[in-house]
Design a protein around this motif. Structure first.
Motif, short mmCIF file in Angstrom:
data_model
loop_
_atom_site.label_atom_id
_atom_site.label_comp_id
_atom_site.label_asym_id
_atom_site.label_seq_id
_atom_site.Cartn_x
_atom_site.Cartn_y
_atom_site.Cartn_z
N VAL A 58 -63.52 -9.21 67.49
CA VAL A 58 -64.41 -10.11 68.25
C VAL A 58 -65.84 -9.96 67.75
CG1 VAL A 58 -64.58 -8.35 70.07
CG2 VAL A 58 -65.26 -10.69 70.56
N LEU A 59 -66.56 -11.06 67.73
CA LEU A 59 -67.99 -11.08 67.41
C LEU A 59 -68.71 -11.79 68.54
CD1 LEU A 59 -70.53 -10.87 65.62
CD2 LEU A 59 -69.78 -12.98 64.47
N VAL A 60 -69.59 -11.04 69.23
CA VAL A 60 -70.40 -11.61 70.31
C VAL A 60 -71.78 -11.94 69.76
CG1 VAL A 60 -71.55 -11.09 72.50
CG2 VAL A 60 -69.14 -10.53 72.19
N LYS A 61 -72.27 -13.13 70.07
CA LYS A 61 -73.58 -13.55 69.55
C LYS A 61 -74.25 -14.49 70.55
CE LYS A 61 -71.17 -16.94 66.65
NZ LYS A 61 -70.90 -17.37 65.26
N PRO A 62 -75.55 -14.74 70.37
CA PRO A 62 -76.27 -15.59 71.33
C PRO A 62 -76.17 -17.07 70.98
CG PRO A 62 -77.81 -14.67 69.74
CD PRO A 62 -76.46 -14.09 69.40
N LYS A 63 -76.36 -17.87 72.00
CA LYS A 63 -76.49 -19.33 71.83
C LYS A 63 -77.68 -19.76 72.67
CE LYS A 63 -74.06 -23.69 72.88
NZ LYS A 63 -74.32 -24.34 71.58
N GLY A 64 -78.56 -20.57 72.09
CA GLY A 64 -79.76 -21.00 72.79
C GLY A 64 -79.45 -21.80 74.04
N SER A 65 -80.28 -21.59 75.08
CA SER A 65 -80.11 -22.31 76.35
C SER A 65 -81.48 -22.67 76.90
CB SER A 65 -79.34 -21.45 77.36
OG SER A 65 -79.44 -21.98 78.66
N GLY A 66 -81.65 -23.93 77.27
CA GLY A 66 -82.92 -24.37 77.82
C GLY A 66 -83.21 -23.75 79.17
N VAL A 67 -82.18 -23.35 79.90
CA VAL A 67 -82.35 -22.79 81.24
C VAL A 67 -82.45 -21.27 81.21
CG1 VAL A 67 -81.32 -22.58 83.54
CG2 VAL A 67 -81.11 -24.73 82.26
N MET A 68 -81.52 -20.61 80.49
CA MET A 68 -81.42 -19.15 80.51
C MET A 68 -82.08 -18.47 79.31
SD MET A 68 -79.81 -18.70 83.32
CE MET A 68 -79.26 -16.99 83.26
N GLY A 69 -82.56 -19.27 78.37
CA GLY A 69 -83.12 -18.69 77.15
C GLY A 69 -82.02 -18.49 76.12
N GLN A 70 -81.03 -17.65 76.44
CA GLN A 70 -79.87 -17.45 75.58
C GLN A 70 -78.63 -17.28 76.45
OE1 GLN A 70 -81.24 -13.96 73.29
NE2 GLN A 70 -81.29 -15.24 71.45
N LEU A 71 -77.47 -17.63 75.89
CA LEU A 71 -76.19 -17.40 76.53
C LEU A 71 -75.33 -16.53 75.63
CD1 LEU A 71 -75.39 -21.01 77.82
CD2 LEU A 71 -76.22 -19.07 79.19
N VAL A 72 -74.36 -15.86 76.20
CA VAL A 72 -73.43 -15.02 75.45
C VAL A 72 -72.25 -15.86 75.01
CG1 VAL A 72 -71.91 -13.01 75.56
CG2 VAL A 72 -74.11 -12.96 76.75
N THR A 73 -71.93 -15.81 73.71
CA THR A 73 -70.73 -16.47 73.20
C THR A 73 -69.89 -15.44 72.44
OG1 THR A 73 -71.61 -17.11 71.02
CG2 THR A 73 -72.11 -18.56 72.87
N ALA A 74 -68.60 -15.74 72.28
CA ALA A 74 -67.71 -14.81 71.61
C ALA A 74 -66.77 -15.55 70.66
CB ALA A 74 -66.89 -14.02 72.64
N ASP A 75 -66.76 -15.12 69.39
CA ASP A 75 -65.75 -15.56 68.44
C ASP A 75 -64.61 -14.54 68.49
OD1 ASP A 75 -67.35 -17.64 67.72
OD2 ASP A 75 -67.91 -16.84 65.76
N ILE A 76 -63.40 -15.01 68.69
CA ILE A 76 -62.24 -14.13 68.88
C ILE A 76 -61.24 -14.33 67.75
CG2 ILE A 76 -60.37 -13.44 70.42
CD1 ILE A 76 -63.01 -13.02 71.76
N GLN A 77 -60.83 -13.25 67.11
CA GLN A 77 -59.72 -13.28 66.17
C GLN A 77 -58.48 -12.77 66.90
OE1 GLN A 77 -60.29 -11.05 62.53
NE2 GLN A 77 -58.09 -10.99 62.10
#
Length: 442
Positions: free
Chosen positions: A374-393
Motif C-alpha cells: 500500500v502507498l498512502v499519499k495526499p490529495k488536495g482539498s479546497g475544504v480540508m487542505g489535504q485528504l488521505v488517499t491509498a493505492d492498494i496492491q
C-alpha cells in the motif's frame, strides 16, 4: 589503510565477491588494488569523486583509495543520473574523477609524479543522503566510524554469504559491503539486476544466507515466491519502519533466521538494532541509551540521537544541536512500553490541521489479509487542505475488489482516528520502490 588490512586475514583462493558478470577472489582483489594504486601515481588525489557504475570495480577503487585520498565522494548510480548531482559535485570540488573509462593516463604528462602514493592519516568518505524528502546532503564518515560495528571474526564469517540488493555506495549498502569484508564473508552483488524476482533467483543460485533490505523489499521478496525454502541465517531490515506484519511474516517464512531491524542513517551512522521480534524498540532505551548512543524524543515528536562519534556534514558543519543530538526526522510514539516509528516528519499529510503520517496508515492497511502492499499519499482539498488517499496492491490479482475495499475501510475506521481514514482507495497492479529499496513516494 584499514580496508586493505582486512584482506590480510583472508586466503588468496577464497571467493569474496560474485556478480552476474564475474567473481573475484581475495588474491585477485589484492592484485587489482595494486594496479589501481599504480594508476594513481601521477594524479592529484586529495578529493576524488568515485563514479564507476561497475560495482566490483567501484569497490576495488574504494579500497585502493583508502589511506591515499584525503576525501572520496562515493557516488551511487541513481545519484549520478539525477538532477541533483551536478550541484553536489560542484560543492564537493573533486580534484580527480574515477569513472568507467578512467585509466590513470595523462596525455599532457609523462613519468611518475608524486601524488597517489602518499599516505594520509584517515580518508574521509563522503556519502549522499537519499534525498527522498528534499535535496540530498553530503555527509562525511571516517573509515573507523563506518567499520565500528563490523564483526571481525573471519572464522565465523566464512559461514555467511551476504546478498547485496542496495547500491554499495548508499549508506545501507556500504554497511553490508564492509561487514562482509571485515568478516571474510562472500558477497553476492545483485544490486544491478533489474527486478526483485531475478535478484531473488541470483541470491538462491549463490546460496545467500544473510540479507539486509528494507521492509518494502522484503515484502516484494516474499511475494516473488522464488526463495521457496531458502534457509537464511541472518535477516536485517532497515531504512523504513518495520511493522509487526513483516516481522511476523519473515519469522514464519524463515524460522531459523536471526531477525534484526536496525536504526541507522547516513547522518548519524549505525544507531542500534532490535532482535526481540517486536516493532519499534523498548522504552528503556530512552533512559539508558543503546550501543553507545543516547536517545531522546523532541517536542515535535521526532527521535533525537546522540551518536558515539561526531558526524559532520561534508562542509564541516555539525549536524547536531548544542547538546550533541541529531534530529533524525523520524516521528515516534510511546505505546505500551515500546517506542514505535511512525514515519518521516517531512512526509506528513495535513488534514484540516491534523498531522497524518502515511507510514502509520499503511501499517494498519497491511493488517488486512488481502493486501500485499500500500502507498498512502495526499490529495488536495479546497475544504480540508489535504485528504488521505491509498493505492492498494491486492495480494491476488483476481480478488473481489469491492469486498476487499469494504474490509479495508472497516479496519481503518476501527483502528484509526477519523481524519486518518482514507477518503479514496485505488487498486493498482504494483507499488513501485525506488533505488534505495523504499516505497517510491514521488
Amino acid at each position: 589503510m584499514i580496508l586493505e588490512e582486512l584482506l590480510t586475514k583472508i586466503s588468496d583462493a577464497q571467493v569474496l565477491w560474485v556478480s552476474p558478470q564475474r567473481q573475484m577472489t581475495a588474491g585477485a582483489l589484492r592484485q587489482e588494488i595494486a594496479v589501481c594504486k599504480g594508476l594513481l601515481r601521477a594524479k592529484e588525489t586529495s578529493r576524488v569523486a568515485l563514479e564507476s557504475s561497475d560495482s566490483i570495480r567501484a569497490l576495488m577503487w574504494m579500497i585502493a583509495l583508502d589511506g591515499i585520498a584525503e576525501s572520496v565522494f562515493l557516488v551511487p548510480d541513481s545519484l549520478r543520473s539525477s538532477d541533483y548531482y551536478c550541484d553536489l559535485k560542484t560543492r564537493f570540488q573533486p580534484t580527480l574523477i574515477i569513472d568507467d573509462v578512467f585509466t590513470g593516463k595523462d596525455p599532457e604528462k609523462s613519468g611518475d609524479l608524486p601524488g597517489g602514493d602518499r599516505a594520509v592519516a584517515s580518508t574521509r568518505w563522503v556519502l549522499a543522503t537519499s534525498g527522498t524528502t528534499g535535496t540530498p546532503k553530503l555527509i562525511e564518515h571516517s573509515t573507523e566510524s563506518l567499520t565500528k560495528t563490523c564483526k571481525l571474526d573471519t572464522h565465523r564469517g566464512r559461514e555467511f554469504t551476504w546478498g547485496l540488493v542496495y547500491d554499495p555506495f548508499r549508506f545501507a549498502g556500504l554497511q553490508v559491503v564492509l561487514q562482509a569484508l571485515a568478516s571474510g564473508s562472500k558477497l553476492v552483488l545483485c544490486n544491478q539486476i533489474g527486478n526483485v524476482k531475478d535478484q531473488a533467483a541470483f541470491l538462491r543460485e549463490n546460496d545467500a544466507n544473510a540479507l539486509s533490505a528494507t521492509p518494502t523489499y522484503w515484502r516484494k521478496l516474499l511475494m516473488s515466491g522464488v526463495l521457496g525454502n531458502q534457509r537464511f541465517r541472518q535477516i536485517t531490515l532497515g531504512g523504513e519502519p518495520a511493522d509487526q506484519s513483516i516481522l511476523n511474516a519473515l519469522k514464519a517464512a524463515f524460522p531459523e533466521a536471526r531477525i534484526a531491524h536496525i536504526y541507522a542513517s547516513t547522518e548519524a551512522g549505525v544507531g542500534f538494532s532490535v532482535t526481540d521480534g517486536l516493532m519499534g524498540f523498548p522504552k528503556q532505551y530512552l533512559e539508558r541509551g543503546i550501543a553507545g548512543n543516547q536517545l531522546q524524543i523532541s517536542e515535535s515528536g521526532t527521535l533525537l540521537i546522540k551518536p558515539e562519534q561526531h558526524v559532520p556534514s561534508a562542509a564541516g558543519a555539525s549536524l547536531a544541536n548544542s547538546d550533541g543530538f541529531i534530529d533524525s526526522g523520524d516521528l515516534v510514539a510511546v505505546r505500551d512500553e515500546r517506542v514505535l516509528f511512525l514515519g518521516r516528519d517531512s512526509g506528513a499529510i495535513n488534514v484540516g490541521g491534523n498531522k497524518v503520517v502515511p507510514e502509520e496508515v499503511e501499517a494498519v492497511i497491511r493488517e488486512v489479509e488481502g493486501v500485499a502492499e500500500v502507498l498512502v499519499k495526499p490529495k488536495g482539498s479546497g475544504v480540508m487542505g489535504q485528504l488521505v488517499t491509498a493505492d492498494i496492491q491486492p495480494r491476488k490479482a483476481d480478488a473481489d475488489m469491492d469486498s476487499l475495499k469494504k474490509q479495508i475501510m472497516a479496519h481503518c475506521r476501527e483502528r484509526l482516528e477519523k481524519y486518518k481514514v482514507p477518503a479514496l482507495i485505488r487498486f493498482v497492479a504494483e507499488i513501485e520502490h525506488n533505488p534505495t529499496g523504499k516505497i517510491s513516494r514521488t
